[in-house]
Design a protein around this motif. Structure first.
Motif, PDB file in Angstrom:
ATOM      1  N   ALA A  60      -4.222 -49.979  -7.255  1.00 53.00           N
ATOM      2  CA  ALA A  60      -3.471 -51.194  -7.544  1.00 53.00           C
ATOM      3  C   ALA A  60      -3.880 -52.259  -6.535  1.00 53.00           C
ATOM      4  O   ALA A  60      -4.366 -51.949  -5.439  1.00 53.00           O
ATOM      5  CB  ALA A  60      -1.964 -50.947  -7.474  1.00 53.00           C
ATOM      6  N   VAL A  61      -3.682 -53.519  -6.898  1.00 52.04           N
ATOM      7  CA  VAL A  61      -3.978 -54.638  -6.007  1.00 52.04           C
ATOM      8  C   VAL A  61      -2.787 -55.590  -6.014  1.00 52.04           C
ATOM      9  O   VAL A  61      -2.287 -55.972  -7.079  1.00 52.04           O
ATOM     10  CB  VAL A  61      -5.247 -55.397  -6.442  1.00 52.04           C
ATOM     11  CG1 VAL A  61      -5.464 -56.634  -5.566  1.00 52.04           C
ATOM     12  CG2 VAL A  61      -6.465 -54.483  -6.387  1.00 52.04           C
ATOM     13  N   SER A  72      -5.288 -59.671  -0.153  1.00 51.33           N
ATOM     14  CA  SER A  72      -4.995 -58.671  -1.179  1.00 51.33           C
ATOM     15  C   SER A  72      -4.850 -57.292  -0.557  1.00 51.33           C
ATOM     16  O   SER A  72      -5.748 -56.827   0.154  1.00 51.33           O
ATOM     17  CB  SER A  72      -6.111 -58.631  -2.229  1.00 51.33           C
ATOM     18  OG  SER A  72      -6.288 -59.887  -2.850  1.00 51.33           O
ATOM     19  N   LEU A  73      -3.739 -56.640  -0.858  1.00 47.35           N
ATOM     20  CA  LEU A  73      -3.578 -55.242  -0.483  1.00 47.35           C
ATOM     21  C   LEU A  73      -4.160 -54.385  -1.597  1.00 47.35           C
ATOM     22  O   LEU A  73      -3.714 -54.448  -2.747  1.00 47.35           O
ATOM     23  CB  LEU A  73      -2.108 -54.885  -0.280  1.00 47.35           C
ATOM     24  CG  LEU A  73      -1.886 -53.416   0.116  1.00 47.35           C
ATOM     25  CD1 LEU A  73      -2.275 -53.188   1.568  1.00 47.35           C
ATOM     26  CD2 LEU A  73      -0.444 -52.988  -0.128  1.00 47.35           C
ATOM     27  N   ALA A  99      -6.042 -50.824   2.121  1.00 46.46           N
ATOM     28  CA  ALA A  99      -6.820 -51.775   2.922  1.00 46.46           C
ATOM     29  C   ALA A  99      -6.335 -53.178   2.569  1.00 46.46           C
ATOM     30  O   ALA A  99      -6.045 -53.461   1.395  1.00 46.46           O
ATOM     31  CB  ALA A  99      -8.308 -51.653   2.643  1.00 46.46           C
ATOM     32  N   LEU A 100      -6.229 -54.041   3.564  1.00 44.40           N
ATOM     33  CA  LEU A 100      -5.904 -55.446   3.329  1.00 44.40           C
ATOM     34  C   LEU A 100      -7.208 -56.214   3.248  1.00 44.40           C
ATOM     35  O   LEU A 100      -7.955 -56.301   4.234  1.00 44.40           O
ATOM     36  CB  LEU A 100      -5.020 -56.002   4.435  1.00 44.40           C
ATOM     37  CG  LEU A 100      -4.524 -57.431   4.189  1.00 44.40           C
ATOM     38  CD1 LEU A 100      -3.549 -57.466   3.008  1.00 44.40           C
ATOM     39  CD2 LEU A 100      -3.869 -58.014   5.435  1.00 44.40           C
ATOM     40  N   TRP A 204       4.267 -55.011   4.452  1.00 47.53           N
ATOM     41  CA  TRP A 204       5.225 -55.645   3.536  1.00 47.53           C
ATOM     42  C   TRP A 204       4.806 -55.449   2.088  1.00 47.53           C
ATOM     43  O   TRP A 204       5.630 -55.139   1.221  1.00 47.53           O
ATOM     44  CB  TRP A 204       5.338 -57.128   3.881  1.00 47.53           C
ATOM     45  CG  TRP A 204       6.377 -57.870   3.090  1.00 47.53           C
ATOM     46  CD1 TRP A 204       7.730 -57.679   3.116  1.00 47.53           C
ATOM     47  CD2 TRP A 204       6.143 -58.942   2.168  1.00 47.53           C
ATOM     48  NE1 TRP A 204       8.357 -58.569   2.273  1.00 47.53           N
ATOM     49  CE2 TRP A 204       7.412 -59.352   1.682  1.00 47.53           C
ATOM     50  CE3 TRP A 204       4.992 -59.596   1.727  1.00 47.53           C
ATOM     51  CZ2 TRP A 204       7.541 -60.395   0.756  1.00 47.53           C
ATOM     52  CZ3 TRP A 204       5.131 -60.634   0.816  1.00 47.53           C
ATOM     53  CH2 TRP A 204       6.395 -61.025   0.338  1.00 47.53           C
ATOM     54  N   LEU A 205       3.526 -55.610   1.790  1.00 49.14           N
ATOM     55  CA  LEU A 205       3.047 -55.400   0.423  1.00 49.14           C
ATOM     56  C   LEU A 205       3.082 -53.922   0.053  1.00 49.14           C
ATOM     57  O   LEU A 205       3.312 -53.571  -1.112  1.00 49.14           O
ATOM     58  CB  LEU A 205       1.637 -55.974   0.264  1.00 49.14           C
ATOM     59  CG  LEU A 205       1.531 -57.506   0.393  1.00 49.14           C
ATOM     60  CD1 LEU A 205       0.078 -57.952   0.380  1.00 49.14           C
ATOM     61  CD2 LEU A 205       2.320 -58.207  -0.716  1.00 49.14           C
ATOM     62  N   THR A 206       2.870 -53.043   1.035  1.00 44.14           N
ATOM     63  CA  THR A 206       2.997 -51.610   0.792  1.00 44.14           C
ATOM     64  C   THR A 206       4.407 -51.273   0.323  1.00 44.14           C
ATOM     65  O   THR A 206       4.612 -50.392  -0.530  1.00 44.14           O
ATOM     66  CB  THR A 206       2.657 -50.828   2.070  1.00 44.14           C
ATOM     67  OG1 THR A 206       1.271 -51.018   2.390  1.00 44.14           O
ATOM     68  CG2 THR A 206       2.932 -49.338   1.917  1.00 44.14           C
TER      69      THR A 206
END
Length: 552
Positions: A60-61, A72-73, A99-100, A204-206
Motif C-alpha cells: 500500500a502507499v 509517501s509511506l 519506507a518513507l 503517523w502514516l503507519t
C-alpha cells in the motif's frame, strides 16, 4: 531590597538523570510540531495504492502532500508465522515493513522497494527513501478487532484502552542508515527542519495503515456488512514502539542538539512562569491538560517495580495538583504561574513536577510554539576545538558545569561498574558489566564524568594563561573532554550531569527523556534497559486534517 525573581531552572537541577527520567511530552514534542504544521499548511492526504489480499499480504502507499513536496509511506504487509514474531532487534521477519519515499513512487520504485524493504538491515534503500521501519501486530488485540468488526460489532473498548495500539514498531531508521537519505539532504526543507520529522511522519502514516488493515481483513472475513472501527475507538489507538539501549547514547553523542531541546523547553517554562496574569482561556486549557494527564496516567500499566513506583508518584502528584489548583491556588496573585510552579517544587515528586510543567505549557501555544524552530542544531559548527582558550578559563568551565564529577572516586568499583560498547550482532549500543563481562577494552567514550575529572587533574600545576593547545599536544587523550567542555561553556544544557558508568545508573532515564521529546506516552519499561511506549495516541488521522484521504 527584595530579591528579583528568576524564572529559569538551573542546569544542575534539570540535567540530572532522575529528573530527565520523569520527562513528559509537551506541545514542543516533535510529533506535535509535525501535526501543527500539516494542519496549518493544509496538507492533503490520499492512498493511491492498496494491493492487499484477503490474507492481509501485499503493498500500500499513503501520500502526504505538502505545499511544496510530497512524501509517501510505502507499506508491505506480510504473512508472519507466530513463532517468528519478536520485538528484538535481531529479528529477521515482521508483520509489516515500511519506507518513507521522497515524492511519489512509480511502479519501478515499488518493485525495487518490495525486494529490499522487507529485508530491513539486510536490504538496501536509496537516497530517495527518508526512513526504513518495521512493525509487529499486537496479536491478541489485532485478532480481536478483526473478529469483532467481521461480526458487525465494535471491539471491546477496555481491551483497546489497555493496549492502546494494533501494531508496534521495533525500529524506525533514518539519517542515512542502510542507504537512506542523510539528514543533511533534507534539513533545509521547512517541513523537515525540526528533529525527526521524517520519522514522525512515517509513524503517523503507519497508524492509518494499521487501522485500514484490520478493517480490510474484517471485510474479507465478514463481507460487505463488516463494521468499521468507531471514530472514538479509532482515535484512542496509537502506534506502539519497543525500544532499548540502541537509542540511549544519542543524547550523549549530540550535546548541542540536547542543549537546544532542553533549552527550548526551559525557555517555554520560563515564559509561562513570567506571565503576570492567568487568562480564562489559559486556565481552562490548563485544567483540560491536567484532566487529560490524569486519564492518561490511569491507562499506564507496568509490572516493572521502578515504573510502578513512578506511576504511583505521578498519579499522586496529578491528584495533588488538581486539588491545589481548584481549591487553593490564588490566580489573582503576582506571577500566579510562577507561584504555582514554586508550590510544585516543594510539594510534588519529580514525576509530579514534570507533569505540572507539561500541563502549564499546554494552553500557551501562542507564547511558546515558535521555540520549536530553535530545536535543531548545526553540530559540525561546534566541533572544532579552540586551542587558544586559556587554562584558567577551562578550569572555570569545569568548576561550573562539571562539579558533579570532579569529586567522584573513579577508582571505586561502584563508580565504574558499567561500560558501553557496540554489539557485534547488530552494531547497536549495549551496556556491559565491567567486572563480570568481557569487552571493556572496546568501551565507547560515553564516560563523560570520568573524562572531565581526568581533564581536571591534567590541569594541575598548569599556568592559568597557558593556551589549552599546549596541553592537548602533550596529552591528546583529553581532546574529547576538552571539546565537550568548550561546548558546554556555550551550551549549559549540553551535558547529562550524572555518571553514566555507575552501578546505579538507569538507562531507562535516557530513553524516557528522548522519547518524551518525540511525544511518546504510556511508558511501560520491561526492564531498566528497554521500554514499550505509544505514539500519536489521541492524535487526529489524515482524514481529520485539512486535507482528505482519497482511496484509489
Amino acid at each position: 531590597m527584595p530579591q528579583a525573581r528568576t524564572f529559569r531552572r538551573d542546569p544542575d537541577d534539570v540535567m540530572r538523570l532522575a529528573r530527565m527520567g520523569c520527562s513528559h511530552p509537551t506541545r514542543l514534542s516533535f510529533l506535535r510540531q509535525l501535526l501543527r504544521r500539516m494542519q496549518s499548511e493544509g496538507w492533503g492526504f490520499d492512498r493511491p495504492v492498496w494491493d492487499i489480499d484477503a490474507q492481509g499480504v501485499g503493498r500500500a502507499v499513503y501520500r502526504a502532500v505538502g505545499p511544496v513536496r510530497t512524501y509517501s509511506l510505502v507499506a508491505f504487509a506480510h504473512d508472519l508465522p507466530d513463532h517468528q514474531r519478536s520485538d528484538r532487534v535481531i529479528a529477521t521477519a515482521w508483520d509489516a515493513t515500511f519506507a518513507l519515499f521522497d515524492g511519489t513512487p512509480d511502479a519501478d520504485d515499488l518493485d525495487r522497494l518490495a525486494v529490499n524493504v522487507p529485508l530491513q538491515e539486510a536490504g538496501r534503500v536509496t537516497p530517495n527513501e527518508l526512513s526504513l521501519s518495521r512493525a509487529n501486530r499486537s496479536v491478541r488485540l489485532f485478532d480481536h478487532v478483526v473478529e469483532s468488526l467481521a461480526r458487525e460489532q465494535q471491539p471491546n473498548a477496555d481491551m483497546l484502552l489497555e493496549t492502546g495500539y494494533l501494531m508496534r514498531t521495533t525500529a524506525v531508521y533514518g539519517s542515512g542508515k542502510f542507504g537512506a537519505a542523510d539528514r543533511a539532504a533534507i534539513v533545509e526543507r521547512p517541513e523537515m527542519r525540526a528533529p525527526f520529522q521524517a520519522e514522525m511522519l512515517s509513524v503517523w502514516l503507519t497508524r492509518s495503515f494499521t487501522v485500514d488493515l484490520v478493517e480490510h481483513l474484517a471485510r474479507a472475513r465478514g463481507g460487505a456488512n463488516a463494521a468499521r472501527l468507531a471514530p472514538e475507538l479509532k482515535r484512542g489507538l496509537g502506534v506502539g514502539n519497543s525500544t532499548g539501549l540502541g537509542m540511549a547514547p544519542f543524547l550523549v553523542r549530540h550535546p548541542v542538539l540536547l542543549n537546544n531541546w532542553m533549552l527550548a523547553r526551559e525557555e517555554a517554562l520560563a515564559r509561562v512562569r513570567a506571565q503576570e496574569v492567568v487568562g480564562e482561556a489559559e486556565f481552562a486549557g490548563f485544567l483540560e491538560a491536567l484532566r487529560a494527564a490524569q486519564d492518561n496516567a490511569l491507562l499506564w500499566a507496568s509490572a516493572h517495580p521502578i515504573q510502578r513506583a513512578k506511576l504511583a508518584d505521578l498519579r499522586d502528584g496529578l491528584a495533588r495538583t488538581m486539588a491545589h489548583v481548584t481549591e487553593r491556588w490564588d490566580r489573582c496573585s503576582t506571577y500566579p504561574w510562577d507561584n504555582l510552579w514554586r508550590w510544585g517544587q516543594t510539594s510534588l515528586s519529580l514525576e509530579g513536577q514534570e507533569a505540572l510543567l507539561a500541563a502549564m505549557l499546554e494552553p500557551h501555544g501562542d507564547l511558546i510554539d515558535g521555540l520549536g524552530d530553535c530545536m535543531d542544531a548545526d553540530e559540525e559548527a561546534h566541533f572544532p576545538i579552540d586551542g587558544a582558550m586559556r587554562v584558567g578559563d577551562l578550569r572555570a568551565i569545569l568548576r561550573t558545569h562539571y562539579a558533579w564529577a570532579l569529586d567522584v572516586d573513579f577508582e571505586a568499583r561502584a563508580n565504574t561498574a558499567r561500560f558501553w560498547y557496540i554489539s557485534e550482532d547488530k552494531l547497536e549500543p549495549r551496556l556491559g558489566e565491567r567486572f563480570d563481562e568481557p569487552g571493556a577494552e572496546r568501551e565507547l567514550p560515553l564516560d563523560t564524568g570520568r573524562q572531565a575529572a581526568a581533564l581536571w587533574r591534567a590541569l594541575e600545576g598548569k599556568p592559568g594563561d597557558m593556551p589549552v593547545a599546549h596541553l592537548i599536544l602533550a596529552h591528546p587523550e583529553h581532546r574529547p573532554a576538552l571539546r565537550r567542555a568548550q561546548i558546554i561553556g556555550r551550551h549549559p544544557f549540553a551535558e547529562i550531569r550524572d555518571n553514566l558508568i555507575a552501578a546505579d545508573m538507569l538507562p531507562i532515564d535516557l530513553l524516557r527523556c528522548k522519547l518524551a521529546f518525540f511525544g511518546a506516552t504510556r511508558f511501560d519499561p520491561r526492564s531498566d534497559r528497554w521500554v514499550r511506549i505509544s505514539l500519536f495516541q489521541g492524535a487526529p488521522y489524515p482524514e481529520m486534517m485539512t486535507g482528505r484521504v482519497r482511496d484509489a
